[in-house]
Motif scaffolding. Structure first.
Motif, PDB file in Angstrom:
ATOM      1  N   LEU A 260       0.093 -12.183   2.087  1.00 31.42           N
ATOM      2  CA  LEU A 260      -0.873 -11.863   1.040  1.00 31.42           C
ATOM      3  C   LEU A 260      -1.141 -13.143   0.247  1.00 31.42           C
ATOM      4  O   LEU A 260      -0.714 -13.308  -0.904  1.00 31.42           O
ATOM      5  CB  LEU A 260      -0.323 -10.752   0.146  1.00 31.42           C
ATOM      6  CG  LEU A 260      -0.002  -9.427   0.860  1.00 31.42           C
ATOM      7  CD1 LEU A 260       0.662  -8.446  -0.099  1.00 31.42           C
ATOM      8  CD2 LEU A 260      -1.257  -8.811   1.452  1.00 31.42           C
TER       9      LEU A 260
ATOM     10  N   LYS B 133       0.841  -1.199   0.000  1.00 25.98           N
ATOM     11  CA  LYS B 133       0.000   0.000   0.000  1.00 25.98           C
ATOM     12  C   LYS B 133       0.877   1.250   0.000  1.00 25.98           C
ATOM     13  O   LYS B 133       1.868   1.323   0.724  1.00 25.98           O
ATOM     14  CB  LYS B 133      -0.915   0.013   1.220  1.00 25.98           C
ATOM     15  CG  LYS B 133      -1.914  -1.142   1.239  1.00 25.98           C
ATOM     16  CD  LYS B 133      -2.796  -1.089   2.481  1.00 25.98           C
ATOM     17  CE  LYS B 133      -3.792  -2.251   2.488  1.00 25.98           C
ATOM     18  NZ  LYS B 133      -4.640  -2.227   3.699  1.00 25.98           N
TER      19      LYS B 133
ATOM     20  N   SER C  30      -3.673  -5.164  -4.734  1.00 25.05           N
ATOM     21  CA  SER C  30      -4.888  -5.314  -3.933  1.00 25.05           C
ATOM     22  C   SER C  30      -6.045  -5.856  -4.755  1.00 25.05           C
ATOM     23  O   SER C  30      -6.896  -6.600  -4.236  1.00 25.05           O
ATOM     24  CB  SER C  30      -5.281  -3.976  -3.295  1.00 25.05           C
ATOM     25  OG  SER C  30      -5.549  -2.998  -4.272  1.00 25.05           O
TER      26      SER C  30
ATOM     27  N   SER D 236       0.081  -0.618  -5.768  1.00 28.87           N
ATOM     28  CA  SER D 236      -0.868  -0.911  -4.692  1.00 28.87           C
ATOM     29  C   SER D 236      -2.206  -1.366  -5.264  1.00 28.87           C
ATOM     30  O   SER D 236      -2.800  -2.348  -4.798  1.00 28.87           O
ATOM     31  CB  SER D 236      -1.056   0.329  -3.822  1.00 28.87           C
ATOM     32  OG  SER D 236      -2.030   0.109  -2.824  1.00 28.87           O
ATOM     33  N   ASP D 237      -2.683  -0.657  -6.305  1.00 26.95           N
ATOM     34  CA  ASP D 237      -3.954  -1.034  -6.935  1.00 26.95           C
ATOM     35  C   ASP D 237      -3.854  -2.409  -7.589  1.00 26.95           C
ATOM     36  O   ASP D 237      -4.760  -3.239  -7.465  1.00 26.95           O
ATOM     37  CB  ASP D 237      -4.348   0.005  -7.995  1.00 26.95           C
ATOM     38  CG  ASP D 237      -4.688   1.360  -7.390  1.00 26.95           C
ATOM     39  OD1 ASP D 237      -4.981   1.412  -6.177  1.00 26.95           O
ATOM     40  OD2 ASP D 237      -4.641   2.366  -8.122  1.00 26.95           O
TER      41      ASP D 237
ATOM     42  N   GLN E 158      -3.265 -13.079  -3.112  1.00 30.53           N
ATOM     43  CA  GLN E 158      -2.473 -12.501  -4.205  1.00 30.53           C
ATOM     44  C   GLN E 158      -1.404 -13.480  -4.671  1.00 30.53           C
ATOM     45  O   GLN E 158      -1.159 -13.615  -5.878  1.00 30.53           O
ATOM     46  CB  GLN E 158      -1.823 -11.189  -3.735  1.00 30.53           C
ATOM     47  CG  GLN E 158      -2.779 -10.016  -3.626  1.00 30.53           C
ATOM     48  CD  GLN E 158      -3.586  -9.999  -2.343  1.00 30.53           C
ATOM     49  OE1 GLN E 158      -3.516 -10.926  -1.542  1.00 30.53           O
ATOM     50  NE2 GLN E 158      -4.359  -8.943  -2.133  1.00 30.53           N
TER      51      GLN E 158
ATOM     52  N   CYS F 182       4.779 -11.593  -1.574  1.00 30.40           N
ATOM     53  CA  CYS F 182       3.394 -11.799  -1.116  1.00 30.40           C
ATOM     54  C   CYS F 182       3.358 -12.785   0.046  1.00 30.40           C
ATOM     55  O   CYS F 182       2.667 -12.558   1.052  1.00 30.40           O
ATOM     56  CB  CYS F 182       2.524 -12.311  -2.261  1.00 30.40           C
ATOM     57  SG  CYS F 182       2.134 -11.088  -3.532  1.00 30.40           S
TER      58      CYS F 182
END
Length: 669
Positions: A360, A225, A281, A277-278, A363, A355
């Motif tokens: 994460l 982020k 996520s 970040s986009d 992801q 990740c």
């Protein structure tokens, strides 16, 4: 918490009373104004500074510019001051002196004095008793928080107070900011014993705000982020690079800042980080290639302009401020976290590992399933030769998705399945199977007409194994071609279905017999049905569903075919061990199943055969099982380590081949 109105509140730790009447000047600046502030006691000049600062920003409707002062008071600063050098002469307390100074200064300015609230530090003045040392921090924290509202703006005089209390104040400010309270300013009053003309008020808020830079980098490297980093640079981009009363004015610093190439490059990198970040996520796998390159390039550009040891040949200058210097070193931490190395492109393996490092999992699963097949098939690694005849044929069939993931999961798995008779338990059996298939082809071709005529003497002359095959051919002909009453006829031979309505099915029995010249699979299925060849499908581990072909079953069967065979597929890179490849196939099926379960919150589609096989191989397939996240991470770490190791072998081999080729060319020359 107080009433719900935005207020300005100053927090300071009151210093001990100084037995002097000497008033000293302190230089200061804020906005575009140079100020000279006078003070006798330690907190005098800082308090006057904030009142002057807020007075310039004052709304005409406000009665006071500074609403409240939270004055942290110790027993020593609350009691009368005793001067031992003057035979214990008694003076007013530091608190009384501060209150008098405050009232006098506000009278001069024509404003209402702020409310002065005494906060107990080491002594409970209400109950007239000392506060236990172990309880000082808690009580101070609670007393400060009690006096603040979420809409308040706080200002900090960081000059006085013992060291551990100063750190506590920083901690409390960080906490208050998390609750929505803003820190409007933080200063330190510098008193020079040797040269009083050098006394100054130093704005240290920009230094304090570097905590936000640290938090922003940590947020990016841990969660992908960029919100905190973006907010920090937006907030600080128009501020002085160095805030100090002895430096140029803010306007001059701003002009320099506009020429700072580092600002330009950092802003570009922040934009890339926001896009990254986009992408992460939202699991935008189609954008991952571009954003990985942009991130690596952006980091490289910032490192170039911020490197203090590098000669700056740019037209624009670079200001080596504390902020820039710290960010330069933090860039190294970003590279380490993302496994970025100079001269080496960031890979899918690196991003997946990042990740996993940061939990994460969704992801990581998405990137693995969608992008690892591309890693297998890129020009650098070539785990598989897509130009190999059988694989090329498999890939060219159909008009469906030609993505890397589809080529691997659909085409490569299918290639194994549809060529399963070429994967016996060992090479000798492959030779034996081919020999038997060719024997059948020769007999059918030689006695084609007798077979069509049902020649009894032919059967008498044949050995039992051939006789069984001919009977099986008779059964197919009777069912498909002789049964005129049934328009939709079907017969299952081994694991293939023959249907009269199939467009590929020969329309006459004569043409059907001719197909034996070329249809090895049909012959192999008949031999398998009769138990005359040792196929993988005779093994107990084979989980075929005879009534309904299930996609994942076929994937598992393809894996079993290779696991039980010692024959490498012709398209597999010869530097890859077959067992390693089989394990990677299992990993891929497992990760695809787990991703689907996470996305759909269901395991209903899993059949017992698939669960049983994967469980036997050590995989946990229930997404609701305790510890499943750590299990997925463990398996994926092992899998990407294996992929990286194989890739390294392939790259090393290619490098050696290139060197040998170059040496040969040089030798010929």
């Amino acid at each position: 918490m107080g009433e719900n109105r935005s207020k300005n509140k100053l927090i300071l730790f009151l210093s001990k009373y100084k037995f002097t009447t000497d008033e000293y000047k302190y230089s200061s600046k804020y906005d575009n104004t140079e100020n000279e502030i006078k003070g006798i006691q330690t907190p005098d000049a800082p308090t006057k500074y904030f009142i002057n600062y807020l007075l310039e920003k004052k709304d005409n409707n406000d009665e006071r510019v500074l609403d409240t002062i939270l004055c942290i008071t110790s027993e020593a600063t609350n009691n009368k001051s005793i001067n031992k050098r003057e035979n214990n002469k008694e003076y007013k307390s530091a608190f009384e002196d501060y209150q008098e100074m405050l009232n006098e200064f506000c009278d001069e300015k024509g404003i209402k004095p702020p409310e002065l609230i005494k906060l107990n530090f080491d002594y409970d003045f209400e109950n007239n008793k000392s506060i236990d040392e172990a309880d000082v921090s808690r009580r101070l924290y609670e007393s400060i928080v009690k006096e603040l509202d979420k809409n308040d703006t706080i200002y900090i005089d960081y000059t006085s107070g013992i060291r551990d209390t100063s750190l506590l104040i920083i901690l409390i400010i960080r906490y208050l900011e998390y609750t929505g309270i803003k820190c409007g300013g933080m200063i330190y009053s510098y008193y020079d014993n040797d040269d009083k003309s050098n006394n100054k008020i130093i704005d240290i808020k920009s230094t304090y705000e570097l905590f936000e830079l640290l938090n922003g980098v940590n947020e990016f490297t841990s969660f992908g982020k960029a919100k905190a980093l973006s907010e920090y640079y937006e907030k600080t981009s128009d501020k002085d690079c160095i805030i100090n009363a002895n430096e140029k004015s803010k306007e001059e610093d701003k002009k320099i800042n506009q020429k700072d190439e580092a600002v330009e490059k950092i802003n570009d990198l922040i934009d890339v980080m926001k896009r990254f970040s986009d992408v992460i996520s939202l699991c935008m796998v189609q954008e991952i290639d571009n954003i990985m390159k942009q991130l690596q390039d952006g980091i490289s550009e910032v490192k170039k302009v911020l490197n203090p040891n590098q000669k700056q040949n740019q037209e624009k200058s670079v200001i080596f401020s504390l902020k820039n210097s710290m960010f330069y070193n933090l860039i190294t931490q970003i590279e380490n976290k993302f496994y970025i190395e100079d001269g080496k492109d960031i890979t899918y393996i690196d991003i997946i590992r990042w990740c996993l490092d940061n939990d994460l999992i969704q992801q990581a699963l998405t990137l693995y399933v969608e992008k690892i097949p591309q890693y297998y098939l890129d020009d650098k690694h070539k785990f598989f030769d897509t130009e190999e005849e059988s694989l090329k044929d498999s890939i060219s069939k159909g008009n469906e998705d030609k993505s890397y993931a589809n080529i691997f999961y659909t085409k490569i798995f299918s290639n194994i399945w549809f060529n399963r008779f070429y994967y016996p338990l060992n090479y000798n059996e492959l030779i034996d199977n081919n020999k038997k298939i060719n024997e059948v082809k020769n007999i059918v071709e030689k006695y084609k007409q007798q077979i069509l005529d049902r020649d009894v003497e032919l059967l008498d002359r044949c050995e039992d194994n051939i006789k069984d095959i001919i009977y099986e051919i008779y059964k197919i002909i009777d069912k498909i071609y002789e049964n005129e009453k049934e328009s939709d006829t079907e017969i299952k031979v081994g694991y293939i279905k023959l249907s009269k309505n199939d467009k590929l099915m020969p329309k006459t029995k004569e043409k059907f017999i001719n197909t034996f010249k070329v249809n090895n699979k049909l012959i192999a299925n008949i031999l398998e049905e009769l138990g005359q060849i040792n196929s993988i499908y005779n093994m107990e581990c084979f989980y075929a569903n005879n009534t309904k072909e299930y996609t994942l079953n076929r994937k598992i069967n393809s894996i079993i075919i290779l696991r039980k065979s010692d024959i490498n597929p012709l398209w597999l890179n010869n530097k890859i061990d077959l067992n390693e490849f089989v394990e990677l196939m299992e990993d891929y099926v497992y990760f695809k199943i787990m991703r689907n379960q996470i996305n759909h919150a269901s395991s209903d589609e899993l059949k017992d055969e698939v669960i049983n096989y994967l469980t036997a191989q050590g995989y946990k397939v229930d997404i609701n099982e305790k510890g499943i996240k750590d299990e997925i991470k463990k398996i994926m770490y092992r899998s990407i380590d294996s992929i990286a190791s194989i890739a390294e072998k392939i790259e090393d081999n290619k490098e050696n081949e290139d060197k040998s080729e170059q040496a040969a060319i040089t030798s010929e020359a």
